[in-house]
Design a protein around this motif. Sequence first.
Motif, mmCIF file in Angstrom:
data_model
loop_
_atom_site.group_PDB
_atom_site.id
_atom_site.type_symbol
_atom_site.label_atom_id
_atom_site.label_comp_id
_atom_site.label_asym_id
_atom_site.label_seq_id
_atom_site.Cartn_x
_atom_site.Cartn_y
_atom_site.Cartn_z
ATOM 1 N N ALA A 54 -3.670 -33.320 -7.671
ATOM 2 C CA ALA A 54 -4.704 -33.535 -8.687
ATOM 3 C C ALA A 54 -5.000 -32.276 -9.497
ATOM 4 C CB ALA A 54 -5.982 -34.050 -8.030
ATOM 5 N N ASN A 55 -4.681 -31.104 -8.957
ATOM 6 C CA ASN A 55 -4.903 -29.869 -9.709
ATOM 7 C C ASN A 55 -4.154 -29.867 -11.039
ATOM 8 O OD1 ASN A 55 -6.658 -28.667 -7.873
ATOM 9 N ND2 ASN A 55 -4.990 -27.704 -6.724
ATOM 10 N N CYS A 56 -2.949 -30.384 -11.048
ATOM 11 C CA CYS A 56 -2.141 -30.409 -12.273
ATOM 12 C C CYS A 56 -2.134 -31.785 -12.948
ATOM 13 C CB CYS A 56 -0.701 -30.019 -11.969
ATOM 14 S SG CYS A 56 -0.519 -28.315 -11.404
ATOM 15 N N HIS A 57 -2.326 -32.825 -12.167
ATOM 16 C CA HIS A 57 -2.218 -34.194 -12.675
ATOM 17 C C HIS A 57 -3.596 -34.859 -12.694
ATOM 18 C CE1 HIS A 57 2.163 -33.860 -12.379
ATOM 19 N NE2 HIS A 57 1.994 -33.338 -11.174
ATOM 20 N N VAL A 60 -3.807 -38.556 -14.215
ATOM 21 C CA VAL A 60 -3.166 -39.539 -13.334
ATOM 22 C C VAL A 60 -4.007 -39.746 -12.083
ATOM 23 C CG1 VAL A 60 -1.115 -40.019 -11.944
ATOM 24 C CG2 VAL A 60 -0.863 -39.003 -14.201
ATOM 25 N N ALA A 61 -4.468 -38.661 -11.490
ATOM 26 C CA ALA A 61 -5.276 -38.747 -10.266
ATOM 27 C C ALA A 61 -6.580 -39.479 -10.526
ATOM 28 C CB ALA A 61 -5.543 -37.355 -9.714
ATOM 29 N N GLY A 62 -7.186 -39.224 -11.674
ATOM 30 C CA GLY A 62 -8.436 -39.897 -12.010
ATOM 31 C C GLY A 62 -8.269 -41.393 -12.178
ATOM 32 N N ASN A 63 -7.181 -41.789 -12.805
ATOM 33 C CA ASN A 63 -6.902 -43.224 -12.982
ATOM 34 C C ASN A 63 -6.479 -43.875 -11.672
ATOM 35 O OD1 ASN A 63 -7.488 -43.242 -15.733
ATOM 36 N ND2 ASN A 63 -5.408 -42.652 -16.277
ATOM 37 N N PHE A 64 -5.718 -43.133 -10.865
ATOM 38 C CA PHE A 64 -5.182 -43.706 -9.631
ATOM 39 C C PHE A 64 -6.275 -44.061 -8.635
ATOM 40 C CE2 PHE A 64 -3.279 -43.355 -5.349
ATOM 41 C CZ PHE A 64 -2.359 -44.384 -5.457
ATOM 42 N N HIS A 69 -3.542 -49.561 -4.775
ATOM 43 C CA HIS A 69 -2.911 -48.777 -3.720
ATOM 44 C C HIS A 69 -3.832 -47.661 -3.227
ATOM 45 C CE1 HIS A 69 0.891 -50.734 -4.973
ATOM 46 N NE2 HIS A 69 1.170 -50.592 -3.692
ATOM 47 N N ALA A 70 -4.541 -47.005 -4.116
ATOM 48 C CA ALA A 70 -5.474 -45.949 -3.699
ATOM 49 C C ALA A 70 -6.572 -46.527 -2.819
ATOM 50 C CB ALA A 70 -6.080 -45.268 -4.921
ATOM 51 N N GLN A 71 -7.026 -47.711 -3.152
ATOM 52 C CA GLN A 71 -8.076 -48.369 -2.375
ATOM 53 C C GLN A 71 -7.587 -48.709 -0.963
ATOM 54 O OE1 GLN A 71 -11.177 -49.699 -4.107
ATOM 55 N NE2 GLN A 71 -10.590 -48.349 -5.766
ATOM 56 N N GLN A 72 -6.266 -48.788 -0.801
ATOM 57 C CA GLN A 72 -5.685 -49.086 0.504
ATOM 58 C C GLN A 72 -5.310 -47.826 1.280
ATOM 59 O OE1 GLN A 72 -5.794 -52.374 1.324
ATOM 60 N NE2 GLN A 72 -6.727 -52.463 -0.705
ATOM 61 N N GLY A 73 -5.628 -46.653 0.725
ATOM 62 C CA GLY A 73 -5.349 -45.397 1.418
ATOM 63 C C GLY A 73 -3.997 -44.787 1.111
ATOM 64 N N VAL A 74 -3.289 -45.310 0.127
ATOM 65 C CA VAL A 74 -1.999 -44.751 -0.260
ATOM 66 C C VAL A 74 -2.261 -43.474 -1.045
ATOM 67 C CG1 VAL A 74 0.118 -45.139 -1.590
ATOM 68 C CG2 VAL A 74 -0.915 -47.024 -0.311
ATOM 69 N N GLU A 75 -1.540 -42.414 -0.707
ATOM 70 C CA GLU A 75 -1.706 -41.131 -1.377
ATOM 71 C C GLU A 75 -0.476 -40.799 -2.209
ATOM 72 O OE1 GLU A 75 -2.670 -38.251 1.601
ATOM 73 O OE2 GLU A 75 -4.594 -39.197 2.048
ATOM 74 N N CYS A 76 -0.590 -39.814 -3.060
ATOM 75 C CA CYS A 76 0.477 -39.419 -3.986
ATOM 76 C C CYS A 76 1.831 -39.274 -3.277
ATOM 77 C CB CYS A 76 0.145 -38.090 -4.670
ATOM 78 S SG CYS A 76 -1.446 -38.055 -5.517
ATOM 79 N N GLU A 77 1.831 -38.499 -2.198
ATOM 80 C CA GLU A 77 3.075 -38.170 -1.514
ATOM 81 C C GLU A 77 3.659 -39.334 -0.715
ATOM 82 O OE1 GLU A 77 2.818 -33.524 -0.605
ATOM 83 O OE2 GLU A 77 1.036 -34.656 0.022
ATOM 84 N N ASP A 78 2.903 -40.389 -0.530
ATOM 85 C CA ASP A 78 3.444 -41.565 0.139
ATOM 86 C C ASP A 78 4.538 -42.205 -0.715
ATOM 87 O OD1 ASP A 78 1.710 -41.231 2.287
ATOM 88 O OD2 ASP A 78 0.187 -42.540 1.396
ATOM 89 N N CYS A 79 4.407 -42.104 -2.026
ATOM 90 C CA CYS A 79 5.389 -42.679 -2.949
ATOM 91 C C CYS A 79 6.279 -41.620 -3.601
ATOM 92 C CB CYS A 79 4.691 -43.463 -4.056
ATOM 93 S SG CYS A 79 3.678 -44.824 -3.454
ATOM 94 N N GLY A 81 6.951 -38.548 -2.426
ATOM 95 C CA GLY A 81 7.548 -37.624 -1.471
ATOM 96 C C GLY A 81 6.710 -36.376 -1.302
ATOM 97 N N PRO A 82 7.011 -35.583 -0.280
ATOM 98 C CA PRO A 82 6.258 -34.362 -0.036
ATOM 99 C C PRO A 82 6.399 -33.400 -1.217
ATOM 100 C CG PRO A 82 8.125 -34.549 1.470
ATOM 101 C CD PRO A 82 8.076 -35.799 0.678
ATOM 102 N N GLY A 83 5.287 -32.778 -1.626
ATOM 103 C CA GLY A 83 5.272 -32.041 -2.877
ATOM 104 C C GLY A 83 5.410 -30.542 -2.829
ATOM 105 N N SER A 84 5.652 -29.941 -1.663
ATOM 106 C CA SER A 84 5.661 -28.479 -1.579
ATOM 107 C C SER A 84 6.691 -27.840 -2.508
ATOM 108 C CB SER A 84 5.883 -28.016 -0.136
ATOM 109 O OG SER A 84 7.163 -28.427 0.323
ATOM 110 N N LEU A 85 7.892 -28.364 -2.564
ATOM 111 C CA LEU A 85 8.927 -27.770 -3.420
ATOM 112 C C LEU A 85 8.611 -27.967 -4.900
ATOM 113 C CD1 LEU A 85 12.149 -28.791 -1.446
ATOM 114 C CD2 LEU A 85 10.904 -26.611 -1.383
ATOM 115 N N HIS A 86 7.996 -29.085 -5.230
ATOM 116 C CA HIS A 86 7.572 -29.365 -6.603
ATOM 117 C C HIS A 86 6.520 -28.337 -7.040
ATOM 118 C CE1 HIS A 86 6.429 -31.736 -10.121
ATOM 119 N NE2 HIS A 86 5.189 -31.837 -9.672
ATOM 120 N N VAL A 87 5.561 -28.059 -6.167
ATOM 121 C CA VAL A 87 4.506 -27.085 -6.469
ATOM 122 C C VAL A 87 5.107 -25.682 -6.569
ATOM 123 C CG1 VAL A 87 2.393 -25.988 -5.593
ATOM 124 C CG2 VAL A 87 2.681 -28.468 -5.439
#
Length: 135
Positions: A54-57, A60-64, A69-79, A81-87
């Motif tokens: 959410a720091n960069c997005h 998207v985070a605000g709309n999500f 899916h957000a209401q069901q507990g799905v998080e960004c990295e669930d779809c 993938g893990p974001g460490s390398l992206h960051v």
Amino acid sequence: MKRYLLVLAAAGVAFSFFLPSPSFSAKKTYGWISGFQKYTQIKGATRVGSATCANCHKDVAGNFQHAFHAQQGVECEDCHGPGSLHVQGGGDVSKIISFSSRSAQDANGVCLSCHAQDESVRDWMSGPHASNGVR
């Protein structure tokens, strides 16, 4: 002819109630579920958490947060993938799962990494997206 088809369909539904439902571990053993996990893995990456995303997005985070899916507990990295390398790569899109650059099969594989696991969400495979080849 219509009556024959109706009777045949009813018999099929009735018969399905007598079939044993394979256990989760049995499905995993045969690769039915585990085969989709590869679509959400990024070699060498670890999870950083949705707050980091959410720091960069922000938009998207605000709309999500209002999405089903957000209401069901799905998080960004669930779809995505893990974001460490992206960051670490300063937002390098080759280091994250981006749906715009994926084939329909690969995009559907991401969805099925969750939707193939649980009977309550498994109907995705027979829903309008999957049946029309839409990712």
